[in-house]
Design an enzyme around this catalytic site. Sequence first.
Site, PDB file in Angstrom:
ATOM      1  N   HIS A 297     -20.499  -3.224 -26.925  1.00 34.81           N
ATOM      2  CA  HIS A 297     -20.919  -2.669 -28.209  1.00 34.81           C
ATOM      3  C   HIS A 297     -22.430  -2.788 -28.353  1.00 34.81           C
ATOM      4  O   HIS A 297     -22.989  -3.876 -28.259  1.00 34.81           O
ATOM      5  CB  HIS A 297     -20.206  -3.394 -29.358  1.00 34.81           C
ATOM      6  CG  HIS A 297     -18.739  -3.167 -29.382  1.00 34.81           C
ATOM      7  ND1 HIS A 297     -17.824  -4.145 -29.650  1.00 34.81           N
ATOM      8  CD2 HIS A 297     -18.025  -2.034 -29.135  1.00 34.81           C
ATOM      9  CE1 HIS A 297     -16.597  -3.632 -29.585  1.00 34.81           C
ATOM     10  NE2 HIS A 297     -16.701  -2.354 -29.270  1.00 34.81           N
TER      11      HIS A 297
ATOM     12  N   GLU B  37     -24.641  -5.454 -30.409  1.00 33.51           N
ATOM     13  CA  GLU B  37     -24.365  -6.885 -30.236  1.00 33.51           C
ATOM     14  C   GLU B  37     -25.346  -7.510 -29.231  1.00 33.51           C
ATOM     15  O   GLU B  37     -24.955  -8.011 -28.171  1.00 33.51           O
ATOM     16  CB  GLU B  37     -22.894  -7.065 -29.860  1.00 33.51           C
ATOM     17  CG  GLU B  37     -21.987  -6.564 -31.004  1.00 33.51           C
ATOM     18  CD  GLU B  37     -20.499  -6.467 -30.657  1.00 33.51           C
ATOM     19  OE1 GLU B  37     -20.091  -6.959 -29.586  1.00 33.51           O
ATOM     20  OE2 GLU B  37     -19.753  -5.896 -31.477  1.00 33.51           O
TER      21      GLU B  37
ATOM     22  N   HIS C 275     -19.263 -10.664 -26.819  1.00 34.13           N
ATOM     23  CA  HIS C 275     -19.455  -9.794 -27.983  1.00 34.13           C
ATOM     24  C   HIS C 275     -20.082 -10.613 -29.104  1.00 34.13           C
ATOM     25  O   HIS C 275     -20.293 -11.819 -28.967  1.00 34.13           O
ATOM     26  CB  HIS C 275     -18.092  -9.277 -28.482  1.00 34.13           C
ATOM     27  CG  HIS C 275     -17.472  -8.233 -27.624  1.00 34.13           C
ATOM     28  ND1 HIS C 275     -17.407  -6.906 -27.996  1.00 34.13           N
ATOM     29  CD2 HIS C 275     -16.880  -8.305 -26.401  1.00 34.13           C
ATOM     30  CE1 HIS C 275     -16.802  -6.217 -27.046  1.00 34.13           C
ATOM     31  NE2 HIS C 275     -16.468  -7.041 -26.066  1.00 34.13           N
TER      32      HIS C 275
ATOM     33  N   GLU D 159     -16.709 -14.071 -29.250  1.00 27.00           N
ATOM     34  CA  GLU D 159     -17.527 -13.398 -30.264  1.00 27.00           C
ATOM     35  C   GLU D 159     -18.569 -14.440 -30.686  1.00 27.00           C
ATOM     36  O   GLU D 159     -18.235 -15.469 -31.272  1.00 27.00           O
ATOM     37  CB  GLU D 159     -16.661 -12.974 -31.457  1.00 27.00           C
ATOM     38  CG  GLU D 159     -15.636 -11.891 -31.139  1.00 27.00           C
ATOM     39  CD  GLU D 159     -16.222 -10.473 -31.255  1.00 27.00           C
ATOM     40  OE1 GLU D 159     -17.415 -10.358 -31.604  1.00 27.00           O
ATOM     41  OE2 GLU D 159     -15.483  -9.499 -31.014  1.00 27.00           O
TER      42      GLU D 159
END
Lengths: 206, 597
Positions: free
Chosen positions: B89, B92, B224, B294
């Site tokens: 993504h 990020e 991420h 994350e």
Amino acid sequence: MSALLLFTNFCSCHRNTKGNMDLEPTDKRPVYHTTVGDADEAEILQQQLLVETQNVMVPDLWFYAKDESTLNKMKDLGYDISKSELKHVYSKVVKSEPLTDEQIKAFKIQLINREKDHFVIRGTLEQLSALQNKGIKLMPLDYEPRPREVKVIVSRTEDVQKASEAGLDIYSTQIGKEREIIIYGGAFDYAIDAMKNLKFNVSIIK
Amino acid sequence: MKTINSVITACLLFSVSSFAGILSFTNFHTPPQVDAALTTLHNTYPGQTSIITIGTSYGGNPMKALKISSNPAVNDPTKGDVVYVALHHAREWISVEVALYLADELLARYSTDATLHADMDRLQIWIIPVVNPDGYAYTATWGSCADVTSPRMWRKNRRLNSDGTFGVDLNRNWGYQWGLLSGSSNTTTDDTYHGTGAFSEPETTVLRDFLNGLTNFKSFVTYHSFSELYLRPWSYTTSDPPGEPTLKSIAQRNINLIAAVHGHTYSENIWYTSSGEATDWVWQEKRVAAFTPELRPAPTGAGGFCVAASEIIPCAEENFPAATALIHDAARPGVWIRDNAGDTGAEPSTGYPWESPDIWTVPAVLNQNATVDLHIHVSNSTGTNMQNVTVDAYYTDPRITLEFPSPTAVLIGSAVVNVPPAGKDIVMSWTTPVGTNIWGELHWCVGVVIKHKEDMPLTTIVNRSSNIACHNFNTTTVVEGSIINVAATNFLNVAAELVIDFNRNELPPDWKLELPSIKELQLRNKILPPTTRKSRLLKTQGIILEPGQTVKIPVKVHFAKVPAKEVLVRIKGDLLPLVAGKRTPVGNGYTFNVTAK
């Protein structure tokens, strides 16, 4: 370079002699339709028969075939194949003059965003043509539609899933002081509408 | 336990507080600076690195991998491959930094950290810091997170969709369970738009093909941001995947390692599903441990996707021990158990993987509803005492295609033991089931999974991890024309082809095993039209099983004269999923110790 490409692509819609947006498909290749059991099957077809996927929405597969023999091979394998009308297959995202809910429903258009002086909508070429033929002004999209930053408050963890399914792009979730669940994310107006219909507390930050 | 944890924590804190690398992390690297960083690392460590372009993005930008190995010019199939990727993504950014930091720190410590040096010499480590180069370049054009409409907040790649919109969410484009609307979107403007089909995007195709090309794939991490989570498969559903106990153990260990550095406890919970994710595909297709950290900030932290540059180093520091723990898991057998008498701990093992001599029962012949002593021997290659080793024993109906733990495996018992360098024998009490297995025999398979904080199994497949072994051995007596029954169940979530074979070269010359025809076996299990089509497209040869289907295979034994001693009959089955791309077999087998009369 990328900015140039961005604007070049957005200006690829031309107006016809009536001043309406040109809603003819730019890709004239025949598109065929069949059904598949799952996305794996579409991938296997692509790999084994070199079928080029146009779009998969299981069970529907729209594809381009290399030649007639590919179609025949697929029929031998048990696939029912029909040729699709290109105006039913291709879609466009455009600007329109503001529409009523009834108009959106009647023409089966997808609302993306409501802006001050225009709407951003998505429809098949046929749906958009019908709209245009009814005198609704359509304009090419000259910017990228972006979601709004929103804060959504729900009371149950399962509602987070529902918010996601409604179209919310979730950035983060946290538990509030009163054990409520606060979700921050991005959502287009259609998703905001859907979440409000689910009685979620939705506020637009930006 | 507490003392050991304290010692481990202290060592980690000591080692991470002194950043040993050569790159600067005072600010986020722009796309050209990422390339420059990779070049700097390669030029500084030419003997341990190579930069490989694994493919190009939709926009024609190269996707680069830094290979770290003691001999990077050679692709060594005996070395495990561990893979770290970042930036599926575009917005990020911190994920890129953590990947670069990992590379930098590993290379710097290679010459100073003996354990890491030894681990790295046994592996090929791949770091792909930018999976989405087009998106990354776009986010760098202008904007900030304060303006959600600006390029800085872009998430997807930069594909021009046919309706004039841009972008596909690369982490919704992977092929396993692609397209479920419960976890991704079919609306092109949405940030979670999954694309026109599975692997429609060059970026995911490139990464998939790269992973398919690895010869000894061990683990996969995809970085991420944000929210401080440590996620594992499944993402597409709230149900547990096969092997959940193993994945959970690794994830919890890694969460503890992260928290021990700066006190940030990453959560393993997420309240929504997402289909078409990379880790789901890796676990389903490869049965290789796959995780999605994350990164910072926490949900209540400042900055979101635009976290301050001052967070880069603490975030990278805290994730470093978790990353190196996976390297250590992959590098070598620590505590382990043999798959067969010739097993030396290599991964994958060779020979028949269901004949572990380290698992046996007393008495050897099993009866139903009988309490027996289950004996397990655990080996230790580390040269030191390994304390708090968890040994989990399971039994299951031996239906070929076995992995441990599997959905049908029942836990016999779990022991936590200390294993000295000489190894350790463990005895568990096991009461066998009431009744027989599904085809009427008193025959079960026992599997053992060994776990230790510093040595976790990274798969559930018996021959691919020295932490797992099973014993599937039956004693039987036959006369000419007797039937030996075997069975196979498709435990995969997709239809699969079962291919059966046996050890014809090891049998006495006059012995023949007669298997029913594929046609005959297929009649017992109806398959659905989509599966029939897939089978014809892929030109399968074996029996096709839908998910969850079992087929019983009666094997007839023919022989002309009674041999002087027992004959070992080995029947092997492999399940090949009906998917596109590389069809990785999952298999197991039976050994019958046959006395002929």
